[in-house]
Write a protein that holds these residues in place. Sequence first.
Motif, mmCIF file in Angstrom:
data_model
loop_
_atom_site.group_PDB
_atom_site.id
_atom_site.type_symbol
_atom_site.label_atom_id
_atom_site.label_comp_id
_atom_site.label_asym_id
_atom_site.label_seq_id
_atom_site.Cartn_x
_atom_site.Cartn_y
_atom_site.Cartn_z
ATOM 1 N N ALA A 1 42.161 -40.423 -87.181
ATOM 2 C CA ALA A 1 42.635 -39.024 -87.127
ATOM 3 C C ALA A 1 41.918 -38.118 -88.127
ATOM 4 O O ALA A 1 42.564 -37.453 -88.953
ATOM 5 N N PRO A 2 40.588 -38.102 -88.094
ATOM 6 C CA PRO A 2 39.849 -37.324 -89.099
ATOM 7 C C PRO A 2 40.239 -35.854 -89.114
ATOM 8 O O PRO A 2 40.253 -35.204 -88.070
ATOM 9 N N ASP A 3 40.569 -35.356 -90.293
ATOM 10 C CA ASP A 3 40.936 -33.945 -90.443
ATOM 11 C C ASP A 3 39.670 -33.159 -90.795
ATOM 12 O O ASP A 3 39.399 -32.864 -91.962
ATOM 13 N N VAL A 4 38.904 -32.812 -89.752
ATOM 14 C CA VAL A 4 37.613 -32.160 -90.004
ATOM 15 C C VAL A 4 37.793 -30.705 -90.444
ATOM 16 O O VAL A 4 36.957 -30.177 -91.170
ATOM 17 N N ALA A 5 38.904 -30.066 -90.040
ATOM 18 C CA ALA A 5 39.117 -28.671 -90.456
ATOM 19 C C ALA A 5 39.336 -28.616 -91.969
ATOM 20 O O ALA A 5 38.750 -27.769 -92.664
ATOM 21 N N ALA A 6 40.138 -29.534 -92.491
ATOM 22 C CA ALA A 6 40.368 -29.573 -93.938
ATOM 23 C C ALA A 6 39.068 -29.888 -94.673
ATOM 24 O O ALA A 6 38.763 -29.295 -95.719
ATOM 25 N N ALA A 7 38.290 -30.823 -94.108
ATOM 26 C CA ALA A 7 37.021 -31.202 -94.742
ATOM 27 C C ALA A 7 36.073 -30.007 -94.775
ATOM 28 O O ALA A 7 35.415 -29.744 -95.786
ATOM 29 N N ALA A 8 36.018 -29.254 -93.664
ATOM 30 C CA ALA A 8 35.126 -28.096 -93.609
ATOM 31 C C ALA A 8 35.541 -27.061 -94.647
ATOM 32 O O ALA A 8 34.700 -26.485 -95.357
ATOM 33 N N ALA A 9 36.858 -26.832 -94.756
ATOM 34 C CA ALA A 9 37.343 -25.837 -95.710
ATOM 35 C C ALA A 9 36.987 -26.234 -97.149
ATOM 36 O O ALA A 9 36.654 -25.398 -97.983
ATOM 37 N N GLU A 10 37.047 -27.537 -97.404
ATOM 38 C CA GLU A 10 36.767 -28.016 -98.758
ATOM 39 C C GLU A 10 35.260 -28.076 -99.051
ATOM 40 O O GLU A 10 34.804 -27.668 -100.116
ATOM 41 N N LEU A 11 34.498 -28.594 -98.080
ATOM 42 C CA LEU A 11 33.102 -28.929 -98.380
ATOM 43 C C LEU A 11 32.082 -27.845 -98.021
ATOM 44 O O LEU A 11 31.094 -27.664 -98.738
ATOM 45 N N ALA A 12 32.307 -27.128 -96.919
ATOM 46 C CA ALA A 12 31.287 -26.164 -96.478
ATOM 47 C C ALA A 12 30.917 -25.152 -97.573
ATOM 48 O O ALA A 12 29.730 -24.894 -97.796
ATOM 49 N N PRO A 13 31.914 -24.565 -98.276
ATOM 50 C CA PRO A 13 31.542 -23.589 -99.309
ATOM 51 C C PRO A 13 30.695 -24.187 -100.434
ATOM 52 O O PRO A 13 30.036 -23.469 -101.171
ATOM 53 N N ARG A 14 30.753 -25.512 -100.558
ATOM 54 C CA ARG A 14 29.993 -26.150 -101.656
ATOM 55 C C ARG A 14 28.544 -26.410 -101.281
ATOM 56 O O ARG A 14 27.718 -26.727 -102.133
ATOM 57 N N VAL A 15 28.230 -26.307 -99.963
ATOM 58 C CA VAL A 15 26.852 -26.577 -99.520
ATOM 59 C C VAL A 15 26.037 -25.284 -99.635
ATOM 60 O O VAL A 15 25.762 -24.597 -98.664
ATOM 61 N N THR A 16 25.698 -24.952 -100.873
ATOM 62 C CA THR A 16 24.980 -23.712 -101.168
ATOM 63 C C THR A 16 23.468 -23.955 -101.120
ATOM 64 O O THR A 16 23.009 -25.095 -101.097
ATOM 65 N N GLU A 17 22.726 -22.829 -101.136
ATOM 66 C CA GLU A 17 21.257 -22.919 -101.245
ATOM 67 C C GLU A 17 20.869 -23.795 -102.434
ATOM 68 O O GLU A 17 19.944 -24.602 -102.357
ATOM 69 N N GLU A 18 21.606 -23.594 -103.498
ATOM 70 C CA GLU A 18 21.281 -24.297 -104.745
ATOM 71 C C GLU A 18 21.469 -25.809 -104.596
ATOM 72 O O GLU A 18 20.607 -26.606 -104.979
ATOM 73 N N LEU A 19 22.603 -26.183 -103.992
ATOM 74 C CA LEU A 19 22.892 -27.611 -103.813
ATOM 75 C C LEU A 19 21.862 -28.246 -102.884
ATOM 76 O O LEU A 19 21.343 -29.345 -103.143
#
Length: 260
Positions: A185-203
């Motif tokens: 039951a992967p919660d991909v919406a929660a994962a996106a909310a948590e991780l997407a903002p962290r995938v910056t140009e810098e990272l």
Amino acid sequence: MLTEVTATRYVTPLREGGSLPGLVEGDDLVPYVMKFTGAGQGRKTLVAEVVCGRLARALGFRVPELVALDLDPVVGLGEPDPEVQELLKSSGGTNLGMRFLSGVLGFDPLAFSVDPQEAGRVVWFDALVHNVDRSWRNPNLLVRRGDLWLIDHGACMIWHHNWRGAAAWADKPYDATDHALAPFAPDVAAAAAELAPRVTEELLGAAVADIPDVWLEGEPGFDTPDAVRRAYVETLRARVATVHERITLPEGGAHPGAGR
Ligand SMILES: Nc1ncnc2c1ncn2[C@@H]1O[C@H](COP(=O)(O)OP(=O)(O)OP(=O)(O)O)[C@@H](O)[C@H]1O
Ligand SMILES: [Mg+2]
């Protein structure tokens, strides 16, 4: 830059890997799984390991430490298998080393349970890099003391095999119906909310900075290794905000591997 280590001993081939990775010892006395530049899949496999491995680590996933492993093919002269000899001979110079983890088990969805948050994070990450190699048949997940480790990102980012078509990958769907963690039951919406903002140009910039230049030189359509690095950053940046909307999970959370 990846830490540079020199391979001092070829210990044994890891027969379970399709690309025939080898277990080697470095001059730092650490055992590494070595992925060869001369393997049939080519150096892009190694680039994908570095970009995805570093990115995953930066996002908090467990991935074995990666190093640049310098190989003098003389190191494997005693290896009797002609296939391994060929691989060693064609792989002089910079190869990829992944720290060998002792005491690991291959992931078995019937013996090990993953919570929806962790399953969601892994499925979301795999969608971002378009990992087609995390199926229940071949999970490329290891379990160590109850923790999940991610390995084998060599088949990710298939757009780098045809850069001219890469822009079209910004909104391609990701089919996770066969994903090893789909039954949890992967919660991909929660994962996106948590991780997407962290995938910056810098990272992303930091992840691609670790690709050794020698694996990027001479890429058709690009003048410099840094230009290729920018293309990796741009393609991943174009996917990150909405990729979770295009993930297909199996209905009812089941797939053919569940309940075997
Ligand atoms: N860092 C590691 N520590 C311990 N065992 C490992 C490690 N990396 C790989 N292995 C073992 O070696 C096997 C092959 O590794 P990997 O999947 O990376 O190779 P491959 O040739 O890319 O495989 P594939 O057949 O999936 O294409 C793994 O399934 C695992 O059993
Ligand atoms: Mg594998």
